[in-house]
Design a protein around this motif. Structure first.
Motif, mmCIF file in Angstrom:
data_model
loop_
_atom_site.group_PDB
_atom_site.id
_atom_site.type_symbol
_atom_site.label_atom_id
_atom_site.label_comp_id
_atom_site.label_asym_id
_atom_site.label_seq_id
_atom_site.Cartn_x
_atom_site.Cartn_y
_atom_site.Cartn_z
ATOM 1 N N PRO A 202 0.842 -1.207 0.000
ATOM 2 C CA PRO A 202 0.000 0.000 0.000
ATOM 3 C C PRO A 202 0.868 1.245 0.000
ATOM 4 N N GLU A 203 0.271 2.368 -0.246
ATOM 5 C CA GLU A 203 1.012 3.619 -0.173
ATOM 6 C C GLU A 203 1.460 3.868 1.264
ATOM 7 N N PHE A 204 2.667 4.436 1.385
ATOM 8 C CA PHE A 204 3.262 4.714 2.693
ATOM 9 C C PHE A 204 3.216 3.467 3.585
ATOM 10 N N SER A 205 3.772 2.396 3.033
ATOM 11 C CA SER A 205 3.749 1.115 3.745
ATOM 12 C C SER A 205 4.566 1.156 5.033
ATOM 13 N N PHE A 206 5.500 2.090 5.136
ATOM 14 C CA PHE A 206 6.345 2.141 6.332
ATOM 15 C C PHE A 206 5.599 2.712 7.536
ATOM 16 N N VAL A 207 4.437 3.366 7.307
ATOM 17 C CA VAL A 207 3.729 4.024 8.401
ATOM 18 C C VAL A 207 3.221 2.997 9.408
ATOM 19 N N ASP A 208 2.853 1.809 8.954
ATOM 20 C CA ASP A 208 2.345 0.785 9.875
ATOM 21 C C ASP A 208 3.386 0.365 10.889
ATOM 22 N N ARG A 209 4.663 0.584 10.575
ATOM 23 C CA ARG A 209 5.725 0.179 11.493
ATOM 24 C C ARG A 209 6.095 1.279 12.489
ATOM 25 N N LEU A 210 5.340 2.375 12.488
ATOM 26 C CA LEU A 210 5.625 3.500 13.375
ATOM 27 C C LEU A 210 4.692 3.480 14.577
ATOM 28 N N PHE A 211 5.171 4.022 15.707
ATOM 29 C CA PHE A 211 4.300 4.261 16.846
ATOM 30 C C PHE A 211 3.334 5.389 16.506
ATOM 31 N N ASP A 212 2.151 5.320 17.100
ATOM 32 C CA ASP A 212 1.138 6.329 16.791
ATOM 33 C C ASP A 212 1.623 7.734 17.119
ATOM 34 N N GLU A 213 2.344 7.841 18.225
ATOM 35 C CA GLU A 213 2.797 9.170 18.635
ATOM 36 C C GLU A 213 3.947 9.697 17.772
ATOM 37 N N ASP A 214 4.563 8.816 16.939
ATOM 38 C CA ASP A 214 5.696 9.250 16.106
ATOM 39 C C ASP A 214 5.299 9.486 14.657
ATOM 40 N N LYS A 215 4.076 9.112 14.302
ATOM 41 C CA LYS A 215 3.702 9.184 12.866
ATOM 42 C C LYS A 215 3.723 10.606 12.338
ATOM 43 N N ALA A 216 3.201 11.549 13.102
ATOM 44 C CA ALA A 216 3.154 12.940 12.621
ATOM 45 C C ALA A 216 4.563 13.473 12.381
ATOM 46 N N PHE A 217 5.490 13.142 13.275
ATOM 47 C CA PHE A 217 6.865 13.628 13.123
ATOM 48 C C PHE A 217 7.529 13.045 11.877
ATOM 49 N N VAL A 218 7.416 11.719 11.665
ATOM 50 C CA VAL A 218 8.070 11.088 10.512
ATOM 51 C C VAL A 218 7.458 11.591 9.202
ATOM 52 N N LEU A 219 6.135 11.756 9.169
ATOM 53 C CA LEU A 219 5.495 12.259 7.941
ATOM 54 C C LEU A 219 5.887 13.700 7.662
ATOM 55 N N SER A 220 6.164 14.475 8.710
ATOM 56 C CA SER A 220 6.641 15.847 8.457
ATOM 57 C C SER A 220 8.017 15.817 7.794
ATOM 58 N N ARG A 221 8.864 14.831 8.152
ATOM 59 C CA ARG A 221 10.164 14.669 7.502
ATOM 60 C C ARG A 221 9.979 14.208 6.046
ATOM 61 N N TRP A 222 8.982 13.368 5.828
ATOM 62 C CA TRP A 222 8.704 12.944 4.437
ATOM 63 C C TRP A 222 8.313 14.149 3.576
ATOM 64 N N ASP A 223 7.527 15.068 4.140
ATOM 65 C CA ASP A 223 7.149 16.275 3.390
ATOM 66 C C ASP A 223 8.379 17.094 3.041
ATOM 67 N N MET A 224 9.353 17.179 3.956
ATOM 68 C CA MET A 224 10.584 17.915 3.647
ATOM 69 C C MET A 224 11.302 17.273 2.469
ATOM 70 N N LEU A 225 11.367 15.914 2.486
ATOM 71 C CA LEU A 225 12.067 15.222 1.412
ATOM 72 C C LEU A 225 11.353 15.410 0.078
ATOM 73 N N THR A 226 10.028 15.378 0.077
ATOM 74 C CA THR A 226 9.300 15.577 -1.199
ATOM 75 C C THR A 226 9.450 16.997 -1.714
ATOM 76 N N ARG A 227 9.821 17.920 -0.816
ATOM 77 C CA ARG A 227 10.097 19.289 -1.261
ATOM 78 C C ARG A 227 11.529 19.449 -1.700
ATOM 79 N N GLY A 228 12.318 18.363 -1.664
ATOM 80 C CA GLY A 228 13.691 18.410 -2.150
ATOM 81 C C GLY A 228 14.712 18.686 -1.079
#
Length: 921
Positions: A202-228
């Protein structure tokens, strides 16, 4: 090419190219090989995924089948030689070229047949758009292209080998968050599922391996990477079994340091996100441990400071002494003491090093203190001891004392090697406790002395009343006997008397008989009151105990029957006694307190006779029943009164553990069994109302105010009955109505034992023998040891009236002297009287009865007295402990004053008969 990765070269190649993992194909049937087993593919292959499927599975003609078979064989060949070979085969419109990288990867490329390659005998596509290839000659272009491909393959091989060898996780994700590729370290660190194709994720398959409290932080880093923007950050993956490289599970998650960057295509567009992750669990643990150690140190410091302040201001003196086992204990090695210690010891406040409190300890206690402290040093065990200080203290009465006591509680502090480092102690001033303890003990002693004086007064009063009362009873019996004899004598001369003379004589006889009956009745009543007073005194002092002994159950019933036979006849009451026990139960010998049981029966039967003697119908019945189960109140048709004592809690109820050793009583290995002995006393008297039943068992209570004036009594009988029954593990109840008589029921708990008569000591209650003509004529030689001359005279006359020979002695010394003149004494050659039994008063001058009985038994054991001489204790003091003391001194039985001759003779008959039965030969 030095700055371009092998994957980038292959991805830019317009020939369809894929990389196959040999481990994925290993063990798979050929029919299951598919594009899902492809580890990596370039863009040209992604547009034509059917190429591999056609090369492996599609079937056309026999020639093509051979080529496909060779392709399968080459991919699956993991032999030493096979891993180094290349593959080149023409299949349909395409030429397949394959080579091996790092002995693990199979790289397969498809190309058309427009260009040929001299190196690999393969072909290059005819529609190459690359300018460098177009400008080259037809012969050179394919060769240069294959050279680039070979370089790329070498770089790919080197990179793949490096990636798989290191423990850093490498990964690549497309822009939809699907994993493109990752090495083994990445899978182990993250627990990401392995799939053959990213299309299965599925899309963002790595999210299932994250703690609930850490998901927002990791996805914010993903947004930085998609911005280059490249980024490095710490994150956690969910824990899983053996998720770390060291095969350990961390329940707090797998911590990693992630370094990620966006990857752009040749047009500068972000095509994927690549990154590497490093295991930092060890660093995190070290960091956490360091924080915890710092926090622990901070807490320890705070606790130490708090404890220091507590010790300093505590109202309990605390002192710590440094020790040296080689030097020994010293009172000058004080390393700490608080303010309260200075106050209690009286030592001036100085530095610890200047303290020496030896002069402040009482000199007589110095050795005790040193020895106790030395013992603590050597045993390494805590200890408590008391000593006194050299200072004054004022007690609660305002008196000063110079040696106030203190309680010293010492415990050793040990080093790691177990040696004593220091001795810590608390020193509590217990002066007020010692003073209070002394005052309490003084009051206890005073109370006990007052109680003793009270009991002595009661004993003395009862003794002084019983002695003359005994003479009164005996005199009344003598008068009754004399009156009977006189009546029989006058019968001869009655024929010469006139009617008036006969009437006057009969009235005279009746008056005398009534007076005698009244004297005996009053004396018996006084005796009961004194017995009740003694029993009540014991109850109030909680000193009344039950002393069970083996007894034949039927003998109790027969003793009671005989005891009230005369009284019932005088009151014209029909007296019946019945045993309703089931003979199949086999209950014969029991363990109980026969004296206390008879006391209860005397109270109940005497009341029944008293309240029945004025009624028209006069019946009193005593029924006994033994049972192995507790009968209910409904079965007995009676209402039990609530218990007033805690029999089993106060330890007064006999149990198997408190009974005498049954092995001395019965053999054959039998065991004691609990039984319930029930007694029913019913009468046809005046009866009791429901209101009266609620109070008759209370202290000093009677059914109504008219009861005392009409029937007499103290109101103690039923109260004492209730207490005695409950002390024997039972209950008492009553069923009655006004004018319809009363039925009193009680039961006690006893032990059923097996015993033979020969096994039972002589002090036990034995079944009385049937009296017949032969027994009535039996006479005995009786020695009466009594210091009261009136009692001597009256008792002697009564016994002699019955035909017995009586000798008297005023004290124990006279009794021993007289025995030496009888045929009982082995050294006596004269024909003296053979003493059958001794009636021994307990309290006498010169030599009391207890001492005399012991001397007789000692002489008997030495053989100076022949056979067993029966001794009956006679005392005006009816306390059970005195009777028990008499039995313990060697007497066979006991009777308390005042007594009736009808009570004494059965005891004499039984003891004499038993003594004759045990005579040797």
């Amino acid at each position: 090419m030095d700055n371009i990765s092998a994957f980038e070269v292959l991805d830019a190649d317009q020939r369809p190219t894929c990389v196959v993992d040999l481990q994925q194909f290993e063990g798979y049937p050929v029919e299951q090989w598919d594009t899902g087993n492809v580890y990596w593919r370039n863009k040209a292959f992604s547009d034509q995924p059917e190429l591999l499927r056609a090369a492996l599975r599609d079937k056309h003609d026999a020639g093509q089948l051979d080529g496909r078979a060779r392709l399968r064989a080459w991919i699956a060949d993991t032999s030493q030689d096979g891993l180094g070979r290349t593959f080149c085969e023409s299949l349909g419109d395409h030429q397949l070229y394959g080579y091996t990288v790092a002995r693990k990867w199979r790289v397969v490329q498809w190309q058309s047949t427009s260009y040929s390659c001299e190196r690999c005998s393969g072909w290059l596509p005819s529609d190459v758009k690359d300018a460098s290839l177009a400008s080259a000659s037809a012969d050179d272009a394919p060769n240069d292209h294959c050279a680039d491909r070979t370089d790329a393959a070498e770089q790919l091989a080197s990179m793949a080998a490096t990636i798989e060898m290191i423990d850093v996780g490498f990964c690549e994700f497309d822009m939809q968050g699907r994993m493109i590729q990752g090495n083994d370290a990445y899978y182990k660190l993250t627990g990401h599922p392995r799939v053959a194709s990213r299309t299965e994720l599925p899309e963002f398959s790595f999210v299932d391996r994250l703690f609930d409290e850490d998901k927002a932080f990791v996805l914010s880093r993903w947004d930085m990477l998609t911005r280059g923007e490249s980024t490095t950050f710490e994150m956690r993956w969910k824990p899983q079994a053996a998720s770390t490289l060291s095969a350990e599970t961390d329940l707090e998650g797998q911590w990693v340091l992630a370094a990620c960057k966006p990857t752009r295509d040749k047009n500068g567009v972000i095509a994927s996100i690549t990154g590497c992750i490093t295991d930092i669990n060890a660093q995190k643990r070290m960091q956490r441990d360091a924080v915890q150690r710092a926090e622990a140190l901070e807490r320890a410091y705070a606790s130490e400071m708090r404890f220091s302040r507590f010790c300093e201001y505590a109202n309990v003196p605390i002192v710590i002494l440094d020790t040296n086992l080689q030097v020994g204990f010293s009172f000058s090695d004080v390393s700490f003491c608080n303010r309260e210690w200075f106050n209690i010891v009286g030592h001036p406040v100085v530095d610890f090093k200047d303290i020496d409190w030896t002069p402040y300890i009482a000199a007589e206690d110095m050795n005790t203190v040193k020895e106790s402290c030395e013992r603590v040093l050597h045993t390494k065990q805590p200890a408590k001891f008391q000593f006194r200080l050299r200072r004054t203290w004022t007690n609660g009465q305002g008196d000063n004392t110079n040696v106030p006591p203190t309680l010293f509680s010492v415990y050793p502090e040990l080093n790691e090697d177990g040696s004593v480092r220091a001795v810590a102690a608390t020193q509590i001033d217990i002066s007020h406790l010692k003073w209070a303890e002394g005052m309490q003990q003084q009051r206890i002693d005073e109370a006990l002395e007052a109680k003793r004086q009270q009991e002595y007064f009661i004993d003395f009063t009862c003794h002084e009343v019983r002695n003359p009362l005994s003479a009164v009873v005996h005199c009344a019996d003598l008068i009754a006997t004399a009156l009977k004899e006189m009546s029989e004598t006058l019968v001869v001369g009655m024929s010469h008397m006139t009617a008036n003379q006969l009437t006057h004589l009969h009235e005279f006889q009746n008056d005398i008989a009534e007076a005698v009956t009244t004297i005996i009745s009053c004396s018996t009543h006084q005796k009961r009151i004194m017995d009740d007073i003694l029993t009540l005194s014991k109850l109030d002092s909680k000193l009344l105990a039950i002393s069970p002994s083996p007894v034949k159950l039927r003998s109790i019933l027969k003793d009671a029957e005989k005891m009230f036979e005369v009284d019932a006849k005088k009151a014209a009451v029909t007296w019946r006694v019945r045993d309703d026990s089931d003979p199949m139960l086999g209950i014969e010998w029991v363990m109980l307190d026969a004296g206390r049981l008879l006391q209860v029966l005397i109270n109940l039967v005497t009341n029944a006779l008293k309240f029945t003697q004025t009624e028209a119908v006069r019946n009193v019945t005593l029924i006994m029943r033994a049972s192995r189960r507790r009968l209910s109140a409904k079965e007995l048709a009676v209402e039990f009164v609530p218990a007033s004592t805690k029999q089993r809690e106060n330890g007064l109820l006999p149990s198997v553990s408190t009974l005498p050793n049954s092995g001395d009583i019965h053999q054959n290995g039998s065991t004691d069994r609990e039984i319930y002995v029930y007694f029913v006393v019913s009468d046809t008297g005046c009866g009791i109302s429901d209101e009266q039943k609620a109070v008759v068992f209370e202290r000093f209570a009677q059914a109504s105010p008219r009861t005392h004036s009409k029937y007499g009594g103290s109101g103690l009988g039923l109260f004492i009955t209730r207490e005695l029954v409950e002390l024997q593990g039972g209950e008492v109840g009553v069923s009655s109505s006004l004018g319809e008589g009363a039925t009193f029921v009680f039961y006690i708990t006893a032990r059923d034992i097996e015993a033979k008569k020969s096994d039972v000591p002589g002090a036990l209650v034995a079944e009385p023998k049937q009296r017949g003509a032969e027994m009535d004529q039996a006479t005995y030689n009786i020695l009466v040891v009594e210091d009261n001359l009136v009692n001597q005279k009256v008792l002697r006359k009564q016994l002699e009236k019955l035909g017995h020979h009586v000798e008297v002695a005023s004290h124990g010394g006279e009794a021993l002297s007289y025995l030496k003149t009888t045929s009982r004494w082995s050294g006596n050659t004269s024909s003296g009287m053979h003493v059958s039994v001794v009636l021994m008063d307990i309290e006498m001058p010169v030599m009391d009865g207890i001492t005399c009985a012991r001397r007789i038994r000692e002489a008997q054991s030495r053989g100076e007295i022949k056979g067993h001489l029966p001794i009956i204790a006679v005392s005006a003091n009816a306390r059970y402990e005195q009777m028990d003391q008499a039995i313990a001194s060697g007497m066979d039985d006991a009777i308390s004053k005042p007594f009736r001759i009808t009570e004494l003779i059965p005891k004499i008959e039984r003891l004499v008969t038993d003594a004759q039965a045990t005579k040797p030969g």
